[in-house]
Design a protein around this motif. Structure first.
Motif, PDB file in Angstrom:
ATOM      1  N   PHE A  18       0.826  -1.199   0.000  1.00 51.62           N
ATOM      2  CA  PHE A  18       0.000   0.000   0.000  1.00 51.62           C
ATOM      3  C   PHE A  18       0.861   1.250   0.000  1.00 51.62           C
ATOM      4  N   GLU A  19       0.689   2.046  -1.038  1.00 50.66           N
ATOM      5  CA  GLU A  19       1.408   3.309  -1.142  1.00 50.66           C
ATOM      6  C   GLU A  19       0.414   4.444  -0.974  1.00 50.66           C
ATOM      7  N   VAL A  20       0.714   5.341  -0.044  1.00 53.00           N
ATOM      8  CA  VAL A  20      -0.211   6.415   0.315  1.00 53.00           C
ATOM      9  C   VAL A  20       0.403   7.751  -0.080  1.00 53.00           C
ATOM     10  N   LYS A  21      -0.366   8.550  -0.761  1.00 54.47           N
ATOM     11  CA  LYS A  21       0.094   9.866  -1.189  1.00 54.47           C
ATOM     12  C   LYS A  21      -0.291  10.915  -0.151  1.00 54.47           C
ATOM     13  N   LEU A  22       0.658  11.747   0.214  1.00 54.53           N
ATOM     14  CA  LEU A  22       0.419  12.825   1.167  1.00 54.53           C
ATOM     15  C   LEU A  22       0.304  14.152   0.434  1.00 54.53           C
ATOM     16  N   LEU A  23      -0.742  14.890   0.721  1.00 52.56           N
ATOM     17  CA  LEU A  23      -0.860  16.270   0.276  1.00 52.56           C
ATOM     18  C   LEU A  23      -0.592  17.155   1.496  1.00 52.56           C
ATOM     19  N   LEU A  24       0.479  17.863   1.465  1.00 50.56           N
ATOM     20  CA  LEU A  24       0.898  18.602   2.649  1.00 50.56           C
ATOM     21  C   LEU A  24      -0.154  19.620   3.072  1.00 50.56           C
ATOM     22  N   ASN A  25      -0.375  19.643   4.395  1.00 53.31           N
ATOM     23  CA  ASN A  25      -1.321  20.578   5.013  1.00 53.31           C
ATOM     24  C   ASN A  25      -2.757  20.373   4.535  1.00 53.31           C
TER      25      ASN A  25
END
Length: 554
Positions: free
Chosen positions: A109-116
């Motif tokens: 599982f790869e999770v993408k982070l959108l900062l803030n």
């Protein structure tokens, strides 16, 4: 490097917006062995080594891991999230981005982070064959994408599986399936092999989430069509016209029935035999005559005229024999016309009599909300809108109901802008009223009003401003098949609540079960719903505990 990752577990009723932290906390819950249980992991990264986004790995540790699916919650743009009149049980009413779409993640599982920005993962735990009973811990390790030995966060929740199973769903649930919309949006020929494959994928998802009756396009359904216009032909029955006689080839219908049954569908509803909003005309019907296919009935056909009446006599008689041979006739339901109102009583009555003369043994059911149709014997199974269900309660032997997007002030519905509890409470209401069947008009309607234009919900979730987002579909048309939605899971949670209440009722009686429900949420009717996620979830926990206690005594 990433300096701070914040993760919070929250329940399935919470809607996590990009600009707002989750409002609920989730640590533990109970479930029955064969149900689908969901919760969420909300997360945000406040600082990072990239100006916009980063990717990290999620590791799942649990004995339940083989039965856990993970989805990324996607946000859908809505320019029309509500009708102008709203109550106080909406998440928001302004145009914007709303969480709804669920994109399946694959292990690893790869999770993408959108900062803030707050995002969430939808966690599904389900094993139709039955999960092992007992208490189970589920741990989630959030690992650095650059170095997976670095743990950025860890989240733990626990699920206690009660050694009991939900009973089979007794509610007949139809959410109208629009075959032509799939051919339009996937750009394939109607009833081509590609179309059949796509329809199979969508029917499978429909059945998985509680739909057990399928709108069957024996003829192209005369629904949501402007007078004089037509929808794509998706006619399953091949008609051969031989002067004033007709022959029928049911091979495509047989394929449909087999496909639906293979996917788990039990009941079928024949496409409406007369046009919507009045029953004035025949539906579009194509036939082969002198080796040429052409339209033989439609908007220029008088619904009660001799030509169409003679056709129906031959067609319905042949269909009855064929369905009896397939042993599905008893599970085939018939419509006259959709949503007639008081001024349509005479035309509806004429159409109803034509059908009664041919198939007197079959009941007719239609979505209509004026009780006069039932009082005059024009419909056997009326399906009133939730707003008028009280007019029919106690009068009809089988109580059914339906809603469209218009039932959105004080009533349960499934709009994207509504709280999820507003969607889920329907299951409790159906149990309290002992409802036999529920209907909704659009599992996958990807057209605009009156089917004028194709409208991909990825591009416009509100049919270019014509339907509030969420009214017309429960699944998105993804490149590899149907993409699920939060609303689909939430509606199914309501159906599971209803089945759990039925199980408890079999153990302690209906009266005591209703007393427990009312003790937790108060009045149960179609205009009341808890204004608290905790109250609705607490009711389900109380039902589960009572079921467990009853089973321990046995």
């Amino acid at each position: 490097m990433l300096n701070q990752l914040r993760v919070r577990a929250t329940d399935s009723l919470d809607k996590v917006f990009l600009d707002q932290p989750p409002r609920n906390e989730f640590a533990s819950a109970t479930m029955l062995r064969n149900e689908c249980f969901s919760f969420q992991l909300a997360y945000t990264a406040e600082e990072g080594w990239l100006p916009n986004a980063a990717r990290i790995r999620l590791k799942v540790e649990s004995d339940l891991a083989p039965w856990i699916s993970i989805y990324q919650v996607g946000h859908i743009a809505s320019t029309l999230p509500t009708y102008p009149r709203v109550d106080d049980d909406y998440e928001r009413s302004a145009p914007g981005l709303y969480p709804d779409r669920l994109d399946r993640l694959r292990d690893p599982f790869e999770v993408k982070l959108l900062l803030n920005r707050w995002q969430s993962l939808w966690i599904q735990v389900e094993n139709p064959a039955g999960l092992p009973p007992g208490r189970h811990t589920i741990a989630f390790s959030w690992l650095s994408g650059q170095d997976e030995t670095v743990q950025l966060a860890r989240t733990e929740v626990s699920l206690t599986v009660i050694d009991a199973t939900l009973p089979d769903q007794s509610l007949i649930y139809t959410n109208w399936f629009h075959a032509d919309c799939l051919a339009s949006i996937y750009r394939c020929d109607a009833l081509s092999e590609e179309h059949w494959r796509i329809m199979g994928d969508f029917i499978e998802v429909a059945a998985r989430f509680g739909i057990n009756m399928m709108l069957t396009p024996c003829f192209t359904p005369p629904l949501d069509t402007a007078v004089g216009a037509e929808r794509m032909t998706v006619q399953l029955v091949t008609v051969h016209k031989l002067q004033d006689r007709y022959a029928f080839d049911f091979s495509q219908l047989d394929r449909w029935i087999r496909l639906c049954q293979d996917k788990g569908i039990r009941y079928f509803e024949h496409s409406h035999l007369f046009t919507q909003w009045g029953a004035y005309h025949a539906p579009k019907i194509m036939a082969v005559e002198n080796n040429e296919e052409k339209q033989i009935f439609g908007w220029d056909t008088d619904a009660s005229g001799p030509d169409y009446t003679a056709f129906l006599h031959q067609y319905l008689t042949a269909l009855r024999t064929h369905l009896q041979e397939l042993q599905v006739y008893d599970r085939f339901y018939f419509h006259i016309s959709d949503e007639p109102v008081e001024k349509h009583q005479d035309s509806y009555a004429r159409a109803r009599q034509i059908f009664r003369d041919i198939l007197p043994e079959k009941n007719v059911f239609d979505a209509l909300s004026h009780v006069a149709f039932y009082d005059k014997g024009l419909v056997d199974i009326p399906v009133p809108v939730t707003r008028t269900i009280e007019d029919f309660r106690g009068k009809v032997p089988e109580l059914w109901t339906y809603y469209t997007g218009f039932q959105s002030f004080m009533y349960s519905n499934r709009l994207i802008s509504m709280t999820s509890r507003r969607n889920r409470i329907l299951g409790t209401q159906l149990f309290a009223y002992d409802v036999k069947g529920f209907l909704q008009w659009a599992f996958n309607f990807y057209y605009t009003t009156l089917s004028r234009e194709i409208c991909n919900p990825y591009q416009s979730s509100d049919a270019f401003g014509e339907f509030p987002s969420g009214t017309a579909y429960m699944v998105y048309p993804g490149p590899d098949g149907p993409v699920l939605s939060i609303r689909l899971f939430t509606f199914n949670d309501g159906l599971q609540d209803m089945r759990a209440m039925q199980l408890l009722s079999s153990l302690i009686g209906r009266e005591e079960t209703m007393a427990l429900i009312q003790a937790h949420i108060g009045t149960v009717d179609f205009t009341h719903a808890p204004h608290s996620d905790a109250v609705l979830l607490g009711l389900r926990e109380a039902i589960n505990r009572k079921i467990a206690a009853c089973l321990e005594k046995e």
